[in-house]
Scaffold this motif. Structure first.
Motif, PDB file in Angstrom:
ATOM      1  N   ALA A 115      -5.288  24.533 -32.082  1.00  0.00           N
ATOM      2  CA  ALA A 115      -6.118  25.040 -31.126  1.00  0.00           C
ATOM      3  C   ALA A 115      -5.477  26.400 -30.703  1.00  0.00           C
ATOM      4  O   ALA A 115      -4.061  26.241 -30.704  1.00  0.00           O
ATOM      5  CB  ALA A 115      -6.616  24.339 -30.006  1.00  0.00           C
ATOM      6  N   LYS A 116      -6.062  27.249 -30.155  1.00  0.00           N
ATOM      7  CA  LYS A 116      -5.187  28.292 -29.528  1.00  0.00           C
ATOM      8  C   LYS A 116      -5.140  28.031 -27.840  1.00  0.00           C
ATOM      9  O   LYS A 116      -5.970  28.013 -27.228  1.00  0.00           O
ATOM     10  CB  LYS A 116      -6.044  29.676 -29.559  1.00  0.00           C
ATOM     11  N   PHE A 117      -3.870  27.744 -27.666  1.00  0.00           N
ATOM     12  CA  PHE A 117      -3.579  27.157 -26.213  1.00  0.00           C
ATOM     13  C   PHE A 117      -3.071  28.610 -25.390  1.00  0.00           C
ATOM     14  O   PHE A 117      -1.965  29.181 -25.784  1.00  0.00           O
ATOM     15  CB  PHE A 117      -2.566  26.352 -26.132  1.00  0.00           C
ATOM     16  N   PRO A 118      -3.547  28.941 -24.418  1.00  0.00           N
ATOM     17  CA  PRO A 118      -2.599  30.125 -23.391  1.00  0.00           C
ATOM     18  C   PRO A 118      -1.703  29.503 -22.852  1.00  0.00           C
ATOM     19  O   PRO A 118      -1.411  28.279 -22.622  1.00  0.00           O
ATOM     20  CB  PRO A 118      -4.075  30.316 -22.591  1.00  0.00           C
ATOM     21  N   LYS A 119      -0.518  30.259 -22.568  1.00  0.00           N
ATOM     22  CA  LYS A 119       0.466  29.874 -21.838  1.00  0.00           C
ATOM     23  C   LYS A 119      -0.135  29.574 -20.222  1.00  0.00           C
ATOM     24  O   LYS A 119      -0.874  30.289 -19.779  1.00  0.00           O
ATOM     25  CB  LYS A 119       1.486  30.977 -21.738  1.00  0.00           C
ATOM     26  N   GLU A 120       0.796  28.913 -19.378  1.00  0.00           N
ATOM     27  CA  GLU A 120       0.523  28.616 -18.327  1.00  0.00           C
ATOM     28  C   GLU A 120       0.689  29.763 -17.304  1.00  0.00           C
ATOM     29  O   GLU A 120       1.257  30.736 -17.602  1.00  0.00           O
ATOM     30  CB  GLU A 120       1.623  27.589 -17.620  1.00  0.00           C
ATOM     31  N   GLY A 121      -0.136  29.898 -16.362  1.00  0.00           N
ATOM     32  CA  GLY A 121      -0.090  31.121 -15.619  1.00  0.00           C
ATOM     33  C   GLY A 121      -1.223  31.155 -14.318  1.00  0.00           C
ATOM     34  O   GLY A 121      -2.012  30.217 -14.474  1.00  0.00           O
ATOM     35  N   GLY A 122      -1.222  32.112 -13.756  1.00  0.00           N
ATOM     36  CA  GLY A 122      -2.282  32.267 -12.593  1.00  0.00           C
ATOM     37  C   GLY A 122      -3.522  32.511 -12.896  1.00  0.00           C
ATOM     38  O   GLY A 122      -3.744  32.990 -14.002  1.00  0.00           O
ATOM     39  N   SER A 123      -4.548  31.618 -12.283  1.00  0.00           N
ATOM     40  CA  SER A 123      -5.684  31.633 -12.589  1.00  0.00           C
ATOM     41  C   SER A 123      -6.663  32.922 -11.644  1.00  0.00           C
ATOM     42  O   SER A 123      -5.992  33.336 -10.579  1.00  0.00           O
ATOM     43  CB  SER A 123      -6.544  30.425 -12.262  1.00  0.00           C
ATOM     44  N   SER A 124      -7.793  33.261 -12.065  1.00  0.00           N
ATOM     45  CA  SER A 124      -8.521  34.394 -11.259  1.00  0.00           C
ATOM     46  C   SER A 124      -8.738  33.871  -9.908  1.00  0.00           C
ATOM     47  O   SER A 124      -8.942  32.513  -9.752  1.00  0.00           O
ATOM     48  CB  SER A 124      -9.616  34.379 -12.148  1.00  0.00           C
ATOM     49  N   ASN A 125      -9.373  34.457  -9.000  1.00  0.00           N
ATOM     50  CA  ASN A 125      -9.496  33.996  -7.545  1.00  0.00           C
ATOM     51  C   ASN A 125     -10.936  34.304  -7.341  1.00  0.00           C
ATOM     52  O   ASN A 125     -11.442  35.521  -7.198  1.00  0.00           O
ATOM     53  CB  ASN A 125      -8.759  35.042  -6.670  1.00  0.00           C
ATOM     54  N   PRO A 126     -11.825  33.251  -7.288  1.00  0.00           N
ATOM     55  CA  PRO A 126     -13.277  33.567  -7.314  1.00  0.00           C
ATOM     56  C   PRO A 126     -13.465  34.120  -5.952  1.00  0.00           C
ATOM     57  O   PRO A 126     -14.651  34.490  -5.853  1.00  0.00           O
ATOM     58  CB  PRO A 126     -13.858  31.965  -7.306  1.00  0.00           C
ATOM     59  N   LYS A 127     -12.894  33.877  -5.008  1.00  0.00           N
ATOM     60  CA  LYS A 127     -13.151  34.569  -3.727  1.00  0.00           C
ATOM     61  C   LYS A 127     -13.086  35.793  -3.630  1.00  0.00           C
ATOM     62  O   LYS A 127     -13.984  36.625  -3.024  1.00  0.00           O
ATOM     63  CB  LYS A 127     -12.035  33.997  -2.425  1.00  0.00           C
ATOM     64  N   MET A 135      -6.761  16.808 -24.955  1.00  0.00           N
ATOM     65  CA  MET A 135      -8.066  17.088 -25.398  1.00  0.00           C
ATOM     66  C   MET A 135      -8.054  17.308 -26.966  1.00  0.00           C
ATOM     67  O   MET A 135      -9.153  17.117 -27.510  1.00  0.00           O
ATOM     68  CB  MET A 135      -8.976  17.878 -24.698  1.00  0.00           C
ATOM     69  N   ASP A 136      -6.967  18.057 -27.151  1.00  0.00           N
ATOM     70  CA  ASP A 136      -6.908  18.466 -28.737  1.00  0.00           C
ATOM     71  C   ASP A 136      -7.040  17.140 -29.555  1.00  0.00           C
ATOM     72  O   ASP A 136      -7.700  16.867 -30.664  1.00  0.00           O
ATOM     73  CB  ASP A 136      -5.764  19.139 -29.100  1.00  0.00           C
ATOM     74  N   ALA A 137      -6.327  16.017 -29.157  1.00  0.00           N
ATOM     75  CA  ALA A 137      -6.343  14.849 -29.904  1.00  0.00           C
ATOM     76  C   ALA A 137      -7.716  14.038 -29.543  1.00  0.00           C
ATOM     77  O   ALA A 137      -8.288  13.435 -30.866  1.00  0.00           O
ATOM     78  CB  ALA A 137      -5.171  14.012 -29.490  1.00  0.00           C
ATOM     79  N   ALA A 138      -8.215  14.209 -28.496  1.00  0.00           N
ATOM     80  CA  ALA A 138      -9.506  13.526 -28.287  1.00  0.00           C
ATOM     81  C   ALA A 138     -10.597  14.268 -28.790  1.00  0.00           C
ATOM     82  O   ALA A 138     -11.417  13.458 -29.546  1.00  0.00           O
ATOM     83  CB  ALA A 138      -9.911  13.541 -26.767  1.00  0.00           C
ATOM     84  N   TRP A 139     -10.803  15.357 -28.900  1.00  0.00           N
ATOM     85  CA  TRP A 139     -11.965  15.975 -29.474  1.00  0.00           C
ATOM     86  C   TRP A 139     -11.669  15.869 -30.924  1.00  0.00           C
ATOM     87  O   TRP A 139     -12.872  15.830 -31.859  1.00  0.00           O
ATOM     88  CB  TRP A 139     -11.937  17.671 -28.904  1.00  0.00           C
ATOM     89  N   GLY A 140     -10.557  16.262 -31.502  1.00  0.00           N
ATOM     90  CA  GLY A 140     -10.375  16.425 -33.177  1.00  0.00           C
ATOM     91  C   GLY A 140     -11.227  17.131 -33.742  1.00  0.00           C
ATOM     92  O   GLY A 140     -11.993  16.664 -34.792  1.00  0.00           O
ATOM     93  N   PHE A 141     -11.484  18.341 -33.233  1.00  0.00           N
ATOM     94  CA  PHE A 141     -12.252  19.607 -33.848  1.00  0.00           C
ATOM     95  C   PHE A 141     -11.875  19.729 -35.336  1.00  0.00           C
ATOM     96  O   PHE A 141     -10.554  19.787 -35.648  1.00  0.00           O
ATOM     97  CB  PHE A 141     -12.244  20.724 -33.060  1.00  0.00           C
ATOM     98  N   ALA A 142     -12.964  20.156 -36.285  1.00  0.00           N
ATOM     99  CA  ALA A 142     -12.616  20.543 -37.555  1.00  0.00           C
ATOM    100  C   ALA A 142     -12.135  21.965 -37.793  1.00  0.00           C
ATOM    101  O   ALA A 142     -11.427  22.263 -38.700  1.00  0.00           O
ATOM    102  CB  ALA A 142     -13.891  20.191 -38.392  1.00  0.00           C
ATOM    103  N   LYS A 143     -12.833  22.749 -36.874  1.00  0.00           N
ATOM    104  CA  LYS A 143     -12.363  24.321 -37.091  1.00  0.00           C
ATOM    105  C   LYS A 143     -11.603  24.886 -35.945  1.00  0.00           C
ATOM    106  O   LYS A 143     -11.377  24.162 -34.999  1.00  0.00           O
ATOM    107  CB  LYS A 143     -13.897  25.008 -37.158  1.00  0.00           C
ATOM    108  N   LYS A 144     -11.368  26.037 -35.925  1.00  0.00           N
ATOM    109  CA  LYS A 144     -10.677  26.613 -35.044  1.00  0.00           C
ATOM    110  C   LYS A 144     -11.294  26.664 -33.458  1.00  0.00           C
ATOM    111  O   LYS A 144     -12.532  26.575 -33.593  1.00  0.00           O
ATOM    112  CB  LYS A 144     -10.371  28.108 -35.217  1.00  0.00           C
ATOM    113  N   TRP A 145     -10.719  26.272 -32.350  1.00  0.00           N
ATOM    114  CA  TRP A 145     -11.154  26.523 -31.116  1.00  0.00           C
ATOM    115  C   TRP A 145     -10.027  26.982 -30.174  1.00  0.00           C
ATOM    116  O   TRP A 145      -8.795  27.153 -30.584  1.00  0.00           O
ATOM    117  CB  TRP A 145     -11.601  25.230 -30.672  1.00  0.00           C
ATOM    118  N   SER A 146     -10.500  27.471 -28.902  1.00  0.00           N
ATOM    119  CA  SER A 146      -9.850  27.983 -27.974  1.00  0.00           C
ATOM    120  C   SER A 146     -10.207  27.659 -26.709  1.00  0.00           C
ATOM    121  O   SER A 146     -11.306  26.934 -26.429  1.00  0.00           O
ATOM    122  CB  SER A 146      -9.873  29.693 -28.096  1.00  0.00           C
ATOM    123  N   ILE A 147      -9.267  27.572 -25.690  1.00  0.00           N
ATOM    124  CA  ILE A 147      -9.615  27.141 -24.325  1.00  0.00           C
ATOM    125  C   ILE A 147      -8.526  27.813 -23.486  1.00  0.00           C
ATOM    126  O   ILE A 147      -7.515  28.066 -23.807  1.00  0.00           O
ATOM    127  CB  ILE A 147      -9.200  25.643 -24.287  1.00  0.00           C
TER     128      ILE A 147
END
Length: 250
Positions: free
Chosen positions: A3-15, A74-86
């Motif tokens: 999977a394509k995993f992003p690096k840790e970092g700040g998240s958007s502010n919904p407020k 979740m990569d291990a749990a889902w075990g997807f067959a094709k490329k995925w991203s989160i």
């Protein structure tokens, strides 16, 4: 599939996004601010296609955790067959995208998904609206309803009773346990904001009321005091409870 995993970092502010609409009501906007970029319809259609098989994902807990452990689990749990991203949206919330129908069905239909004993909630996402506006309140679960006599083991009757538990997805009227005893097995979407249902009843007119025990399979963590997901009895109220006061659990 990796999977394509992003690096840790700040998240958007919904407020900030939510407050923008209120702010615009007060502002006198300049011409440049009103000069929208026009997106051709064909390009918009193509972008909508790019958003296929996309879902908002949320771990049903107020506790913080690192993104990478979640992605790896979740990569291990889902075990997807094709490329995925989160990609992270904010604490405990993500946008997931898969590349084929098989992986989509796996993620959306094969739960419940659990991370560190907490439920992982998923709902389809169109890639346009604010992910925070997507209602994430349901988790898949299998439930056994024990003791229903053969006379009443009819799908319409079972579905009516089961609707007291949650949204009914499928019914198996004669599932077999390890001992060879048959029982009714129902697949649900459960509302994580409602206490678990412990029994269902049937009252044939002119006869006695019947009650049947509800047994849940592979649930995330829930409170034995209040029956809600997302915390345990030691985190309910002040956490000081007598075993005799527990209304849920074994």
């Amino acid at each position: 599939m990796a999977a394509k995993f992003p690096k840790e970092g700040g998240s958007s502010n919904p407020k900030k996004a939510a407050n923008l609409q209120e702010l615009m009501k007060k502002l006198v906007l300049k011409d440049e601010e009103l000069d929208d970029v026009v997106l051709p319809k064909e390009e918009f259609v193509n972008l909508r296609e790019d958003a296929r098989w996309m879902a908002v994902v949320k771990v049903h807990t107020s506790k913080h955790f690192g993104n990478q452990p979640f992605f790896q689990k979740m990569d291990a749990a889902w075990g997807f067959a094709k490329k995925w991203s989160i990609r992270p949206v904010e604490d405990n919330m993500f946008v997931l995208q898969v590349s084929c129908l098989g992986d989509w069905n796996r993620a959306m239909l094969d739960g419940p998904w659990i991370f560190r004993q907490q439920g992982v909630l998923l709902e389809p996402y169109d890639g346009i609206v604010d992910p925070n506006s997507v209602k994430l309140t349901r988790i898949h679960a299998w439930v056994q309803v024990r003791g229903i006599p053969p006379l009443f083991r009819k799908e319409a009757i079972v579905r009516d009773m089961a609707a007291r538990i949650g949204e009914v997805l499928s019914v198996d009227l004669y599932a077999l346990g390890a001992s060879g005893t048959s029982f009714v097995r129902v697949r649900f979407k459960l509302d994580v904001n409602k206490p678990l249902t412990r029994l269902v009843g049937l009252h044939p007119e002119g006869s006695v009321r019947l009650h049947f025990q509800v047994l849940y399979e592979k649930l995330p963590k829930f409170c034995e005091m209040c029956g809600l997901f997302g915390h345990g009895d030691l985190e309910c109220g002040d956490g000081v409870h007598s075993d005799d006061d527990k209304q849920y659990g074994d």
